[in-house]
Design a protein around this motif. Structure first.
Motif, PDB file in Angstrom:
ATOM      1  N   LEU A 262       2.377  13.061  -3.251  1.00  0.00           N
ATOM      2  CA  LEU A 262       0.976  13.299  -3.603  1.00  0.00           C
ATOM      3  C   LEU A 262       0.168  12.003  -3.626  1.00  0.00           C
ATOM      4  O   LEU A 262      -0.976  11.965  -3.165  1.00  0.00           O
ATOM      5  N   PHE A 263       0.747  10.955  -4.155  1.00  0.00           N
ATOM      6  CA  PHE A 263       0.066   9.667  -4.242  1.00  0.00           C
ATOM      7  C   PHE A 263      -0.338   9.168  -2.855  1.00  0.00           C
ATOM      8  O   PHE A 263      -1.480   8.743  -2.636  1.00  0.00           O
ATOM      9  N   LEU A 264       0.585   9.252  -1.911  1.00  0.00           N
ATOM     10  CA  LEU A 264       0.258   8.868  -0.535  1.00  0.00           C
ATOM     11  C   LEU A 264      -0.785   9.807   0.056  1.00  0.00           C
ATOM     12  O   LEU A 264      -1.680   9.379   0.788  1.00  0.00           O
ATOM     13  N   GLY A 265      -0.670  11.102  -0.281  1.00  0.00           N
ATOM     14  CA  GLY A 265      -1.645  12.070   0.210  1.00  0.00           C
ATOM     15  C   GLY A 265      -3.051  11.792  -0.273  1.00  0.00           C
ATOM     16  O   GLY A 265      -4.029  12.095   0.418  1.00  0.00           O
ATOM     17  N   TYR A 266      -3.173  11.204  -1.452  1.00  0.00           N
ATOM     18  CA  TYR A 266      -4.486  10.839  -1.991  1.00  0.00           C
ATOM     19  C   TYR A 266      -4.913   9.421  -1.584  1.00  0.00           C
ATOM     20  O   TYR A 266      -5.908   8.906  -2.086  1.00  0.00           O
ATOM     21  N   GLY A 267      -4.148   8.826  -0.680  1.00  0.00           N
ATOM     22  CA  GLY A 267      -4.531   7.519  -0.161  1.00  0.00           C
ATOM     23  C   GLY A 267      -4.102   6.345  -1.009  1.00  0.00           C
ATOM     24  O   GLY A 267      -4.652   5.248  -0.861  1.00  0.00           O
ATOM     25  N   GLY A 268      -3.126   6.547  -1.886  1.00  0.00           N
ATOM     26  CA  GLY A 268      -2.700   5.477  -2.775  1.00  0.00           C
ATOM     27  C   GLY A 268      -1.875   4.402  -2.087  1.00  0.00           C
ATOM     28  O   GLY A 268      -1.257   4.636  -1.048  1.00  0.00           O
ATOM     29  N   THR A 269      -1.891   3.216  -2.670  1.00  0.00           N
ATOM     30  CA  THR A 269      -1.071   2.084  -2.224  1.00  0.00           C
ATOM     31  C   THR A 269      -0.226   1.641  -3.412  1.00  0.00           C
ATOM     32  O   THR A 269      -0.766   1.389  -4.490  1.00  0.00           O
ATOM     33  N   PHE A 270       1.068   1.533  -3.231  1.00  0.00           N
ATOM     34  CA  PHE A 270       1.976   1.301  -4.350  1.00  0.00           C
ATOM     35  C   PHE A 270       1.904  -0.112  -4.909  1.00  0.00           C
ATOM     36  O   PHE A 270       2.004  -0.313  -6.113  1.00  0.00           O
ATOM     37  N   THR A 271       1.768  -1.084  -4.029  1.00  0.00           N
ATOM     38  CA  THR A 271       1.752  -2.468  -4.489  1.00  0.00           C
ATOM     39  C   THR A 271       0.674  -3.271  -3.775  1.00  0.00           C
ATOM     40  O   THR A 271       0.206  -2.895  -2.699  1.00  0.00           O
ATOM     41  N   LYS A 272       0.330  -4.393  -4.395  1.00  0.00           N
ATOM     42  CA  LYS A 272      -0.583  -5.355  -3.783  1.00  0.00           C
ATOM     43  C   LYS A 272       0.240  -6.327  -2.929  1.00  0.00           C
ATOM     44  O   LYS A 272       1.472  -6.297  -2.972  1.00  0.00           O
ATOM     45  N   PRO A 273      -0.414  -7.194  -2.150  1.00  0.00           N
ATOM     46  CA  PRO A 273       0.331  -8.128  -1.295  1.00  0.00           C
ATOM     47  C   PRO A 273       1.344  -9.001  -2.035  1.00  0.00           C
ATOM     48  O   PRO A 273       2.342  -9.430  -1.454  1.00  0.00           O
ATOM     49  N   ASP A 274       1.103  -9.257  -3.320  1.00  0.00           N
ATOM     50  CA  ASP A 274       2.044 -10.089  -4.088  1.00  0.00           C
ATOM     51  C   ASP A 274       3.126  -9.263  -4.783  1.00  0.00           C
ATOM     52  O   ASP A 274       3.844  -9.759  -5.660  1.00  0.00           O
ATOM     53  N   ASN A 275       3.245  -7.979  -4.406  1.00  0.00           N
ATOM     54  CA  ASN A 275       4.255  -7.061  -4.948  1.00  0.00           C
ATOM     55  C   ASN A 275       3.960  -6.591  -6.373  1.00  0.00           C
ATOM     56  O   ASN A 275       4.797  -5.903  -6.968  1.00  0.00           O
ATOM     57  N   THR A 276       2.820  -6.955  -6.929  1.00  0.00           N
ATOM     58  CA  THR A 276       2.447  -6.377  -8.217  1.00  0.00           C
ATOM     59  C   THR A 276       2.004  -4.925  -7.989  1.00  0.00           C
ATOM     60  O   THR A 276       1.498  -4.588  -6.922  1.00  0.00           O
ATOM     61  N   PRO A 277       2.205  -4.050  -8.969  1.00  0.00           N
ATOM     62  CA  PRO A 277       1.976  -2.619  -8.758  1.00  0.00           C
ATOM     63  C   PRO A 277       0.499  -2.230  -8.752  1.00  0.00           C
ATOM     64  O   PRO A 277      -0.335  -2.904  -9.367  1.00  0.00           O
ATOM     65  N   SER A 278       0.206  -1.127  -8.072  1.00  0.00           N
ATOM     66  CA  SER A 278      -1.176  -0.630  -8.037  1.00  0.00           C
ATOM     67  C   SER A 278      -1.210   0.896  -8.111  1.00  0.00           C
ATOM     68  O   SER A 278      -2.046   1.536  -7.488  1.00  0.00           O
ATOM     69  N   VAL A 279      -0.276   1.480  -8.882  1.00  0.00           N
ATOM     70  CA  VAL A 279      -0.244   2.940  -9.003  1.00  0.00           C
ATOM     71  C   VAL A 279      -1.163   3.461 -10.102  1.00  0.00           C
ATOM     72  O   VAL A 279      -1.525   4.644 -10.110  1.00  0.00           O
ATOM     73  N   ASN A 280      -1.567   2.578 -11.032  1.00  0.00           N
ATOM     74  CA  ASN A 280      -2.497   2.993 -12.084  1.00  0.00           C
ATOM     75  C   ASN A 280      -3.900   2.950 -11.495  1.00  0.00           C
ATOM     76  O   ASN A 280      -4.674   2.029 -11.722  1.00  0.00           O
ATOM     77  N   SER A 281      -4.207   3.981 -10.724  1.00  0.00           N
ATOM     78  CA  SER A 281      -5.402   4.008  -9.899  1.00  0.00           C
ATOM     79  C   SER A 281      -5.940   5.432  -9.828  1.00  0.00           C
ATOM     80  O   SER A 281      -5.345   6.365 -10.372  1.00  0.00           O
ATOM     81  N   GLU A 282      -7.052   5.581  -9.141  1.00  0.00           N
ATOM     82  CA  GLU A 282      -7.627   6.921  -8.968  1.00  0.00           C
ATOM     83  C   GLU A 282      -6.637   7.849  -8.275  1.00  0.00           C
ATOM     84  O   GLU A 282      -6.472   9.008  -8.655  1.00  0.00           O
ATOM     85  N   ALA A 283      -5.961   7.332  -7.223  1.00  0.00           N
ATOM     86  CA  ALA A 283      -4.975   8.148  -6.511  1.00  0.00           C
ATOM     87  C   ALA A 283      -3.820   8.540  -7.426  1.00  0.00           C
ATOM     88  O   ALA A 283      -3.314   9.669  -7.366  1.00  0.00           O
ATOM     89  N   GLY A 284      -3.395   7.617  -8.288  1.00  0.00           N
ATOM     90  CA  GLY A 284      -2.315   7.907  -9.213  1.00  0.00           C
ATOM     91  C   GLY A 284      -2.684   8.993 -10.211  1.00  0.00           C
ATOM     92  O   GLY A 284      -1.887   9.898 -10.495  1.00  0.00           O
TER      93      GLY A 284
END
Length: 294
Positions: free
Chosen positions: A79-101
């Motif tokens: 679902l996260f990918l379906g909503y256009g989410g990106t799991f991490t930033k270029p430095d490998n820090t997470p980005s799931v706490n987002s609108e897509a998440g």
């Protein structure tokens, strides 16, 4: 072919033998009786589930592989990918706490209202048996389970379950699933003679005779395979352009963190934002231990 190349010294890392994906399986007879079109989005899945629930035709309109751990993490990933989410930033820090998440969590929560109340123990075999016993009408289930649902030795719904592309998270979007493949690999730390023997045994096990005898068992990537009715959902999903599952260490850590934390939102223990923040924290702890994040 590959056999000769490996034996003569060309390095082969893996041999793919089948493709797999989660896709929509549905009871064709129930949808037809209720005049429900095959859902192509999760909004349509929820609308169909409401009609099925009102009809009382099955105990639960939906099944899903949402057992706490890998299964729940994987359904969130879809679902996260379906909503256009990106799991991490270029430095490998997470980005799931987002609108897509947050959207992914809310959709998962909405779906659980139409499942067996014990959904947090529901993995692939659980959903397979729900179909076989006539307890559910729809599920986003692995293509590799299709043959069992249609097996007259153990299923009460043979010929009634049809396979379609995984629903999209948003109208017009790609199927909310990921593509996987299973393959054969040979250990690096064995002798050349052992490697050759292992490879020859493997090749014998996946020859054309085996494929023809088990044509409906899975979506095989082997000579002699002819896609049948049970493979149509996986084909439709693949043609829709979903991404392959990213088999990286980073992805493994973040998926594990999600699988361990998402249940807290589904059960009302935490808010969506708190759930995702805790998943990010759990991921960061492991990622730092492995040197993936400074």
């Amino acid at each position: 072919g590959i056999r000769d190349k490996l034996v003569t010294g060309v390095q082969t890392c893996a041999l793919p033998i089948l493709v797999n994906a989660q896709h929509l399986m549905y009871r064709e007879d129930i949808l037809k009786d209720l005049n429900i079109a095959v859902p192509t989005t999760y909004d349509e899945v929820l609308a169909a589930a409401e009609k099925i629930k009102a009809s009382g035709k099955v105990p639960y309109p939906l099944g899903a592989t949402v057992k706490t751990g890998f299964d729940l993490g994987q359904d969130f990933v879809n679902l996260f990918l379906g909503y256009g989410g990106t799991f991490t930033k270029p430095d490998n820090t997470p980005s799931v706490n987002s609108e897509a998440g947050i959207k992914a969590l809310n959709t998962l929560k909405a779906l659980t209202a139409y499942m067996d109340p014990e959904y947090l123990v529901s993995e692939s075999t659980f959903v397979q048996k729900q179909f076989q016993q006539g307890k559910i009408a729809m599920a986003n289930l692995w293509a590799s389970r299709a043959a069992a649902v249609d097996d007259p030795r153990e299923s009460q719904v043979v010929g009634k379950v049809i396979m379609a592309a995984a629903p999209a998270a948003v109208k017009g979007g790609k199927p909310a699933t990921t593509l996987w493949w299973d393959g054969i690999v040979i250990a690096k730390n064995i002798s050349d003679a052992e490697a050759e023997a292992a490879f020859r045994v493997a090749m014998e096990g996946i020859d054309e005779e085996m494929v023809k005898a088990n044509n409906g068992a899975a979506g095989l990537l082997l000579k002699g395979y002819t896609p049948g009715r049970l493979a149509q959902g996986a084909i439709a999903s693949a043609n829709g352009g979903p991404p392959p599952y990213p088999p990286t260490t980073t992805m493994g850590l973040i998926a594990s963190a999600l699988g361990d934390n998402v249940a807290d939102f589904l059960t009302g223990k935490k808010t969506a934002e708190r759930t995702l923040a805790d998943a990010e924290t759990a991921y960061l702890t492991k990622a730092r231990e492995q040197g993936l994040v400074k």
